[in-house]
Design a protein around this motif. Structure first.
Motif, short mmCIF file in Angstrom:
data_model
loop_
_atom_site.label_atom_id
_atom_site.label_comp_id
_atom_site.label_asym_id
_atom_site.label_seq_id
_atom_site.Cartn_x
_atom_site.Cartn_y
_atom_site.Cartn_z
N VAL A 29 -42.65 72.13 5.33
CA VAL A 29 -41.51 72.11 5.94
C VAL A 29 -40.31 72.94 5.55
N ALA A 31 -36.38 73.42 5.68
CA ALA A 31 -35.30 72.66 5.89
C ALA A 31 -33.76 73.49 5.37
N SER A 35 -29.64 69.45 6.30
CA SER A 35 -30.60 69.25 7.39
C SER A 35 -30.62 67.50 7.25
N VAL A 37 -33.91 65.23 7.57
CA VAL A 37 -35.38 65.45 7.74
C VAL A 37 -36.11 64.03 7.78
N THR A 212 -27.96 67.27 2.40
CA THR A 212 -29.44 67.02 2.90
C THR A 212 -29.93 65.76 2.94
N LEU A 214 -33.39 63.08 3.45
CA LEU A 214 -34.71 62.86 3.73
C LEU A 214 -34.55 61.24 4.01
N ALA A 224 -34.06 65.44 14.53
CA ALA A 224 -34.19 65.46 13.10
C ALA A 224 -35.51 66.57 12.88
N ILE A 225 -35.44 67.21 11.94
CA ILE A 225 -36.62 68.11 11.47
C ILE A 225 -37.70 66.72 10.93
N THR A 226 -38.91 66.71 11.54
CA THR A 226 -39.89 65.61 11.47
C THR A 226 -41.16 66.03 10.64
N ALA A 238 -45.31 69.25 11.49
CA ALA A 238 -43.81 69.05 10.89
C ALA A 238 -43.14 69.90 11.97
N GLY A 240 -39.43 71.15 13.84
CA GLY A 240 -38.20 71.05 13.74
C GLY A 240 -37.28 70.47 14.81
#
Length: 275
Positions: A29, A31, A35, A37, A212, A214, A224-226, A238, A240
């Motif tokens: 990842v 991020a 972010s 995540v 940030t 998580l 979301a960034i996954t 993963a 973004g």
């Protein structure tokens, strides 16, 4: 120019193995600070292990990661100081017998005792109490929880809270310490569609304000960034928020014939510890 408050999170070929298999493997990842995540996957796929590894509470087996520029696993203790846990079953659960006010007072006291400077500890009691209350009020506001709306206000027991209210309280407790990284497990567990939307809106607002986030979930929001930890699939990416792929996640059978299993996740908990 001041650096952003939130901690960047990067990882490459990140994995954690227990005696009977991989809890997760091959994850990556990238991020930036602030972010959102999402760690997406079914129960038993290593989601919580990944959350704890990225917050310095479990020691990874392979690969590397950096949180706020601090390299894991070398700087696990330093990462723990900047990363706060929201609700994580078996690690940072609310005490059902405590009231909302008791939880908040206890967290503020612990924050002052372990993170405060000597000068702060020597300030007059009235000033310390006022500062603690300011922290509590700011955290409650960020978490969207108003104790006055609860059945017995601050005297409401945790056992009497709705699931979303308990989630907001756990997040408020974590935010009292002004962490650079907030980690939340089981974000969408036992929530209706409307409540799930509220929960993600809350986490999105916290990220937008610079911290940030998580968040473990069964289904990540599109923005979301996954990170996916689906042990039932062959490979996952993963992805973004802009649709770009950060890193391939090997979550099924690996080239060496080893597998990511629910047993591996459980063993990783037992072997690495969570302190």
């Amino acid at each position: 120019m001041d650096s952003p408050h939130g901690a960047s999170v990067t990882a490459e070929n990140f994995g954690l193995k227990g005696p009977r298999g991989w809890a997760f493997r091959g994850l990556g990842v990238d991020a930036g600070p602030g972010s959102l995540v999402a760690i997406e996957g079914p129960s038993g796929s290593g989601r919580t292990c990944l959350l704890l590894a990225l917050t310095g509470r479990m020691r990874p087996t392979e690969g590397h990661a950096k949180v706020g520029g601090l390299r894991l696993p070398r700087k696990m203790a330093a990462v723990r100081r900047i990363a706060a846990l929201g609700p994580v079953p078996g690690v940072s659960e609310l005490d059902p017998a405590f009231t909302v006010a008791e939880h908040l007072r206890e967290r503020a006291l612990l924050q002052r005792r372990f993170d405060g400077s000597l000068r702060a500890l020597l300030r007059p009691r009235a000033e310390r109490v006022a500062t603690a209350q300011e922290r509590i009020d700011a955290a409650l506001d960020a978490a969207g929880l108003d104790p006055a709306t609860l059945p017995k206000a601050g005297r409401t027991s945790v056992r009497d809270l709705e699931r979303l209210e308990a989630l907001r309280l756990s997040i408020a407790l974590a935010l009292i310490g002004s962490p650079r990284l907030l980690a939340v497990d089981d974000t969408d567990l036992k929530l209706s569609d409307a409540e799930r939307a509220e929960a993600w809106q809350l986490l999105r607002s916290i990220a937008d304000n610079g911290t940030t986030v998580l968040a473990v979930c069964s289904q990540a929001p599109e923005d979301a960034i996954t990170l996916r930890t689906d042990s039932a699939g062959s490979t996952d990416d993963a992805v973004g928020a802009d649709g770009t792929t950060a890193e391939t996640a090997e979550t099924a059978e690996t080239a060496t014939g080893e597998t990511t299993t629910e047993e591996g996740t459980a063993d990783a908990f037992a072997e690495t510890g969570r302190a």
